[in-house]
Write an enzyme that holds these catalytic residues in place. Structure first.
Site, PDB file in Angstrom:
ATOM      1  N   LYS A  49       0.828  -1.211   0.000  1.00 13.92           N
ATOM      2  CA  LYS A  49       0.000   0.000   0.000  1.00 13.92           C
ATOM      3  C   LYS A  49       0.862   1.261   0.000  1.00 13.92           C
ATOM      4  CE  LYS A  49      -1.982  -1.161   3.899  1.00 13.92           C
ATOM      5  NZ  LYS A  49      -1.611  -2.503   4.312  1.00 13.92           N
ATOM      6  N   ARG A 100      -9.312   0.676   9.110  1.00 11.45           N
ATOM      7  CA  ARG A 100      -8.972  -0.717   9.412  1.00 11.45           C
ATOM      8  C   ARG A 100     -10.100  -1.429  10.137  1.00 11.45           C
ATOM      9  NH1 ARG A 100      -3.135  -0.006   9.121  1.00 11.45           N
ATOM     10  NH2 ARG A 100      -2.002  -1.913   9.518  1.00 11.45           N
ATOM     11  N   ARG A 117      11.768  -6.374   4.431  1.00 16.84           N
ATOM     12  CA  ARG A 117      11.674  -5.005   4.947  1.00 16.84           C
ATOM     13  C   ARG A 117      12.438  -4.885   6.268  1.00 16.84           C
ATOM     14  NH1 ARG A 117       5.865  -2.182   5.293  1.00 16.84           N
ATOM     15  NH2 ARG A 117       5.579  -3.414   7.167  1.00 16.84           N
ATOM     16  N   ARG A 150      11.488  -1.260  12.661  1.00 20.79           N
ATOM     17  CA  ARG A 150      10.079  -1.444  13.020  1.00 20.79           C
ATOM     18  C   ARG A 150       9.943  -2.686  13.873  1.00 20.79           C
ATOM     19  NH1 ARG A 150       5.422  -0.399   8.571  1.00 20.79           N
ATOM     20  NH2 ARG A 150       4.337  -1.643  10.119  1.00 20.79           N
ATOM     21  N   ARG A 209      -0.736  -9.638  13.310  1.00 21.79           N
ATOM     22  CA  ARG A 209      -1.295  -8.571  12.470  1.00 21.79           C
ATOM     23  C   ARG A 209      -2.228  -9.155  11.413  1.00 21.79           C
ATOM     24  NH1 ARG A 209       4.271  -6.104  10.907  1.00 21.79           N
ATOM     25  NH2 ARG A 209       3.192  -4.730   9.460  1.00 21.79           N
TER      26      ARG A 209
HETATM   27  P1  ADP Z   1       1.203  -2.401   7.836  1.00 27.97           P
HETATM   28  O1  ADP Z   1       0.338  -1.842   6.741  1.00 27.97           O
HETATM   29  O2  ADP Z   1       2.543  -2.791   7.356  1.00 27.97           O
HETATM   30  O3  ADP Z   1       0.521  -3.431   8.663  1.00 27.97           O
HETATM   31  P2  ADP Z   1       1.041   0.145   9.251  1.00 27.97           P
HETATM   32  O4  ADP Z   1       2.267   0.942   9.208  1.00 27.97           O
HETATM   33  O5  ADP Z   1      -0.136   0.593   8.452  1.00 27.97           O
HETATM   34  O6  ADP Z   1       1.489  -1.320   8.905  1.00 27.97           O
HETATM   35  O7  ADP Z   1       0.528  -0.009  10.776  1.00 27.97           O
HETATM   36  C1  ADP Z   1       1.358  -0.496  11.802  1.00 27.97           C
HETATM   37  C2  ADP Z   1       0.553  -0.608  13.112  1.00 27.97           C
HETATM   38  O8  ADP Z   1       0.004   0.673  13.458  1.00 27.97           O
HETATM   39  C3  ADP Z   1      -0.670  -1.526  13.059  1.00 27.97           C
HETATM   40  O9  ADP Z   1      -0.334  -2.868  13.278  1.00 27.97           O
HETATM   41  C4  ADP Z   1      -1.535  -0.920  14.189  1.00 27.97           C
HETATM   42  O10 ADP Z   1      -1.070  -1.287  15.461  1.00 27.97           O
HETATM   43  C5  ADP Z   1      -1.297   0.563  14.046  1.00 27.97           C
HETATM   44  N1  ADP Z   1      -2.275   1.180  13.119  1.00 27.97           N
HETATM   45  C6  ADP Z   1      -2.001   1.778  11.924  1.00 27.97           C
HETATM   46  N2  ADP Z   1      -3.118   2.226  11.347  1.00 27.97           N
HETATM   47  C7  ADP Z   1      -4.156   1.901  12.169  1.00 27.97           C
HETATM   48  C8  ADP Z   1      -5.563   2.061  12.129  1.00 27.97           C
HETATM   49  N3  ADP Z   1      -6.166   2.664  11.090  1.00 27.97           N
HETATM   50  N4  ADP Z   1      -6.301   1.595  13.167  1.00 27.97           N
HETATM   51  C9  ADP Z   1      -5.719   1.000  14.213  1.00 27.97           C
HETATM   52  N5  ADP Z   1      -4.406   0.795  14.319  1.00 27.97           N
HETATM   53  C10 ADP Z   1      -3.608   1.241  13.315  1.00 27.97           C
END
Ligand code: ADP
Length: 188
Positions: free
Chosen positions: A13, A88, A127, A135, A146
């Site tokens: 994404k 999400r 990554r 991270r 996740r």
């Molecule tokens: P990825 O897309 O690689 O899973 P992100 O960088 O989008 O990772 O998100 C990393 C973490 O940040 C998620 O696992 C969650 O804990 C938190 N997070 C990010 N966006 C949201 C969201 N919209 N709602 C709840 N938690 C979020």
């Protein structure tokens, strides 16, 4: 034009969002990046979010919607936004819909980038190696968590947006350029 890029962790994404920022002058709103910025800045929100993110859980809808509302207030968002990693949950999607409607706007496209789960593990491993492990959530154990959160809380957004006639899916197993072209074809 407001676009949601949708997909499991590691689907690509962020990569595609950055392409669209360059090609179309849209603003990228990544809730993950916003949370990591808060962690980096050592804010109270960052401290709270870090523990939740490190174990692979979702930060509360209230915090996320508050963060998005604040950012959407900024005039640069009026040109159009790419939402990356947000919404999400169904509650977040409802919140976004209401927020946009207040400004006479709407979600125009939801693009799912679909990727095999086995490939996701390989990508997250790559990554982690590339970023030197910066991270804490980029490891196989947290990715499993996740993914289970994704299936339980986030995947229900697929029928949610399909019912609204907004959902299109691209094959995220293709190259970055091919995925980009498929997205361009949808956006026109
Ligand atoms: P990825 O897309 O690689 O899973 P992100 O960088 O989008 O990772 O998100 C990393 C973490 O940040 C998620 O696992 C969650 O804990 C938190 N997070 C990010 N966006 C949201 C969201 N919209 N709602 C709840 N938690 C979020």
């Amino acid at each position: 034009m407001n676009i949601i890029l949708f997909g499991a962790p590691g689907a690509g994404k962020g990569t595609q969002a950055k392409r669209l920022v360059e090609s179309r002058g849209l603003v990228q709103l990544s809730t993950g990046d916003m949370l990591r910025a808060a962690i980096g800045a050592g804010t109270e929100l960052g401290l709270r979010a870090k523990q939740i993110m490190d174990r692979g859980d979702l930060v509360s809808d209230e915090i996320i919607l508050g963060m998005i509302a604040e950012r959407m207030d900024s005039p640069d968002c009026a040109n159009g936004v790419i939402f990356d990693g947000f919404p999400r949950t169904v509650a977040q999607a409802d919140g976004l819909g209401a927020m946009l409607e207040e400004c006479g706007l709407a979600v125009d496209h939801v693009i799912e980038i679909s990727v095999d789960e086995a490939a996701l593990f390989a990508r997250i491993e790559t990554r982690a190696a590339e970023t030197g492990g910066s991270r804490a959530d980029d490891n196989a154990e947290t990715l499993r968590k996740r993914l289970s959160v994704y299936h339980e809380s986030t995947a229900p957004l697929l029928p949610y947006y399909a019912d609204k006639g907004l959902l299109m899916t691209v094959d995220g197993m293709n190259s970055i350029d091919e995925v980009g072209q498929a997205i361009d074809a949808i956006l026109g």
